[in-house]
Scaffold this active site. Sequence first.
Site, PDB file in Angstrom:
ATOM      1  N   CYS A   4      -9.316  11.796  -6.096  1.00 30.48           N
ATOM      2  CA  CYS A   4      -8.770  10.476  -5.804  1.00 30.48           C
ATOM      3  C   CYS A   4      -7.346  10.608  -5.244  1.00 30.48           C
ATOM      4  O   CYS A   4      -6.468  11.172  -5.891  1.00 30.48           O
ATOM      5  CB  CYS A   4      -8.763   9.615  -7.071  1.00 30.48           C
ATOM      6  SG  CYS A   4      -7.946   8.023  -6.852  1.00 30.48           S
ATOM      7  N   ASP A  30       1.372   0.031   2.241  1.00 34.92           N
ATOM      8  CA  ASP A  30       0.070   0.390   2.798  1.00 34.92           C
ATOM      9  C   ASP A  30       0.297   1.146   4.107  1.00 34.92           C
ATOM     10  O   ASP A  30       1.200   0.797   4.875  1.00 34.92           O
ATOM     11  CB  ASP A  30      -0.745  -0.879   3.047  1.00 34.92           C
ATOM     12  CG  ASP A  30      -2.201  -0.597   3.352  1.00 34.92           C
ATOM     13  OD1 ASP A  30      -2.483  -0.025   4.432  1.00 34.92           O
ATOM     14  OD2 ASP A  30      -3.062  -0.949   2.531  1.00 34.92           O
ATOM     15  N   HIS A  96      -6.473  -1.231  -7.087  1.00 32.03           N
ATOM     16  CA  HIS A  96      -5.167  -1.502  -6.491  1.00 32.03           C
ATOM     17  C   HIS A  96      -5.133  -2.931  -5.983  1.00 32.03           C
ATOM     18  O   HIS A  96      -6.150  -3.504  -5.610  1.00 32.03           O
ATOM     19  CB  HIS A  96      -4.821  -0.506  -5.381  1.00 32.03           C
ATOM     20  CG  HIS A  96      -5.807  -0.441  -4.263  1.00 32.03           C
ATOM     21  ND1 HIS A  96      -7.043   0.177  -4.383  1.00 32.03           N
ATOM     22  CD2 HIS A  96      -5.755  -0.917  -3.003  1.00 32.03           C
ATOM     23  CE1 HIS A  96      -7.694   0.091  -3.243  1.00 32.03           C
ATOM     24  NE2 HIS A  96      -6.934  -0.582  -2.370  1.00 32.03           N
TER      25      HIS A  96
END
Length: 109
Positions: A4, A30, A96
């Site tokens: 991950c 992001d 998230h």
Amino acid sequence: MSDCLFCKFAKKDLPKEFVYEDSDVMVFPDIHPIKPVHLLIIPKRHISDFLELEDDELMVEILLIIQKMVKDQHLEDKGYRIVVNGGGAQIINHLHFHLTGPWGKAAEL
């Protein structure tokens, strides 16, 4: 979870600069922002999906951090969205939250 990406950031296996970090949560931009502000708010503990979040204290902590990020990014009166994808809609299978803004009529001011 060993493969991950978010867990690798949390464990410092991969370098990442954080906007905010504590022992339970990390926040960073992001890599494909859809608005001038596009932050990811992520628990460090691997939780694959929103439906697996059973820790009430962690959820409260995440909500308080999201509120802090809204204020820190000066989005209070500019329009913002908080989004969580789940059930396979997420690209990375680690819980998230997306904070994005500005949005709406206030963004045009």
